[in-house]
Design a protein around this motif. Structure first.
Motif, PDB file in Angstrom:
ATOM      1  N   ILE A 172       0.853  -1.187   0.000  1.00  0.00           N
ATOM      2  CA  ILE A 172       0.000   0.000   0.000  1.00  0.00           C
ATOM      3  C   ILE A 172       0.883   1.229   0.000  1.00  0.00           C
ATOM      4  CG2 ILE A 172      -0.196   0.049   2.525  1.00  0.00           C
ATOM      5  CD1 ILE A 172      -3.106   1.106   2.049  1.00  0.00           C
ATOM      6  N   THR A 173       0.418   2.263  -0.662  1.00  0.00           N
ATOM      7  CA  THR A 173       1.081   3.555  -0.614  1.00  0.00           C
ATOM      8  C   THR A 173       0.194   4.467   0.216  1.00  0.00           C
ATOM      9  OG1 THR A 173       2.040   3.228  -2.797  1.00  0.00           O
ATOM     10  CG2 THR A 173       1.941   5.497  -1.974  1.00  0.00           C
ATOM     11  N   ILE A 174       0.711   4.887   1.326  1.00  0.00           N
ATOM     12  CA  ILE A 174      -0.050   5.767   2.205  1.00  0.00           C
ATOM     13  C   ILE A 174       0.023   7.177   1.620  1.00  0.00           C
ATOM     14  CG2 ILE A 174      -0.222   6.716   4.534  1.00  0.00           C
ATOM     15  CD1 ILE A 174       1.221   4.146   5.482  1.00  0.00           C
ATOM     16  N   PRO A 175      -1.130   7.811   1.383  1.00  0.00           N
ATOM     17  CA  PRO A 175      -1.106   9.169   0.832  1.00  0.00           C
ATOM     18  C   PRO A 175      -0.264  10.109   1.695  1.00  0.00           C
ATOM     19  CG  PRO A 175      -3.332   8.307   0.795  1.00  0.00           C
ATOM     20  CD  PRO A 175      -2.496   7.327   1.580  1.00  0.00           C
ATOM     21  N   GLU A 176       0.440  11.010   1.048  1.00  0.00           N
ATOM     22  CA  GLU A 176       1.340  11.942   1.744  1.00  0.00           C
ATOM     23  C   GLU A 176       0.624  12.830   2.748  1.00  0.00           C
ATOM     24  OE1 GLU A 176       4.712  12.485   1.829  1.00  0.00           O
ATOM     25  OE2 GLU A 176       4.849  10.594   0.742  1.00  0.00           O
ATOM     26  N   SER A 177      -0.676  12.987   2.619  1.00  0.00           N
ATOM     27  CA  SER A 177      -1.408  13.907   3.482  1.00  0.00           C
ATOM     28  C   SER A 177      -1.952  13.266   4.753  1.00  0.00           C
ATOM     29  CB  SER A 177      -2.549  14.543   2.693  1.00  0.00           C
ATOM     30  OG  SER A 177      -3.322  13.530   2.090  1.00  0.00           O
ATOM     31  N   VAL A 178      -1.667  12.002   4.991  1.00  0.00           N
ATOM     32  CA  VAL A 178      -2.104  11.345   6.226  1.00  0.00           C
ATOM     33  C   VAL A 178      -1.336  11.958   7.392  1.00  0.00           C
ATOM     34  CG1 VAL A 178      -2.116   9.168   7.511  1.00  0.00           C
ATOM     35  CG2 VAL A 178      -2.747   9.187   5.099  1.00  0.00           C
ATOM     36  N   THR A 179      -2.063  12.382   8.441  1.00  0.00           N
ATOM     37  CA  THR A 179      -1.412  13.047   9.566  1.00  0.00           C
ATOM     38  C   THR A 179      -1.232  12.151  10.791  1.00  0.00           C
ATOM     39  OG1 THR A 179      -3.516  13.920  10.373  1.00  0.00           O
ATOM     40  CG2 THR A 179      -2.249  15.323   8.869  1.00  0.00           C
ATOM     41  N   SER A 180      -1.974  11.043  10.855  1.00  0.00           N
ATOM     42  CA  SER A 180      -1.877  10.171  12.023  1.00  0.00           C
ATOM     43  C   SER A 180      -2.130   8.726  11.625  1.00  0.00           C
ATOM     44  CB  SER A 180      -2.910  10.604  13.070  1.00  0.00           C
ATOM     45  OG  SER A 180      -2.926   9.693  14.144  1.00  0.00           O
ATOM     46  N   ILE A 181      -1.301   7.836  12.136  1.00  0.00           N
ATOM     47  CA  ILE A 181      -1.521   6.406  11.955  1.00  0.00           C
ATOM     48  C   ILE A 181      -1.947   5.880  13.316  1.00  0.00           C
ATOM     49  CG2 ILE A 181      -0.485   4.194  11.379  1.00  0.00           C
ATOM     50  CD1 ILE A 181       1.223   5.680   9.351  1.00  0.00           C
ATOM     51  N   GLY A 182      -3.214   5.538  13.395  1.00  0.00           N
ATOM     52  CA  GLY A 182      -3.814   5.204  14.674  1.00  0.00           C
ATOM     53  C   GLY A 182      -3.550   3.790  15.137  1.00  0.00           C
ATOM     54  N   SER A 183      -4.085   3.492  16.299  1.00  0.00           N
ATOM     55  CA  SER A 183      -3.949   2.169  16.902  1.00  0.00           C
ATOM     56  C   SER A 183      -4.436   1.092  15.944  1.00  0.00           C
ATOM     57  CB  SER A 183      -4.774   2.089  18.192  1.00  0.00           C
ATOM     58  OG  SER A 183      -4.272   2.981  19.140  1.00  0.00           O
ATOM     59  N   GLU A 184      -3.638   0.046  15.813  1.00  0.00           N
ATOM     60  CA  GLU A 184      -3.962  -1.134  15.017  1.00  0.00           C
ATOM     61  C   GLU A 184      -4.279  -0.825  13.553  1.00  0.00           C
ATOM     62  OE1 GLU A 184      -7.030  -3.150  17.280  1.00  0.00           O
ATOM     63  OE2 GLU A 184      -5.525  -3.958  18.637  1.00  0.00           O
TER      64      GLU A 184
END
Length: 168
Positions: A108-120
């Protein structure tokens, strides 16, 4: 397969639980979908929760300056193989349990604009392999974000991450 086509030009203010539990759904194409009505606080929470046959999702030409939540969006989509974010500028507030138990997800490519990677966020994605790059906009990575991932070689985390919560 669902392709929004002209129907998507209408738009929605929220996408919560839109395909919740659609166990026969195999593909969603949001290429022509109108995202302009999504406002701050809008979300894709539980968008495809438990869609066990879903294999592919395409989101393209999505530009929205409002923070959007993707909590539990693809949780238990056990056959999800890929998600295409094409020409997207999405301000994602959080990926909380977003891909949890997506056992077939390989990359997966996480979009550059993601600000938080949450729990699990990616917990138990058993086939996610190689390297996972975290975008420069990420400020927080919460506990168990990458738990139980036996094939992932390593995660590349940018210097700007302010809080990194790790529990073993």
């Amino acid at each position: 397969k669902i392709n929004f086509g002209d129907f998507g030009k209408v738009g929605f203010s929220s996408m919560n639980s839109m395909f919740y539990g659609c166990t026969s759904l195999t593909e969603i194409d949001l290429s022509n979908f109108n995202f302009s009505n999504l406002t701050s606080g809008s979300s894709f929470n539980y968008f495809c929760y438990n869609c066990t046959s879903l294999e592919y999702l395409t989101i393209s030409n999505f530009s929205n300056n409002n923070l959007i939540s993707f909590s539990n969006s693809f949780y238990r989509c056990t056959n999800l193989k890929g998600i295409g974010f094409i020409n997207c500028n999405i301000k994602v507030k959080s990926l909380e349990s977003t891909f949890k138990e997506c056992n077939s997800l390989e990359n997966i490519t996480i979009p550059e604009s993601v600000t938080s990677i949450g729990s699990e966020a990616f917990a138990n994605c058993k086939n996610l392999s190689g390297e996972l790059y975290i975008g420069e906009a990420v400020c927080f990575i919460k506990d168990f974000a990458f738990a139980w991932m036996s094939e992932l070689d390593h995660v590349v985390i940018p210097d700007g991450v302010a809080v990194l919560a790790v529990k073993e």
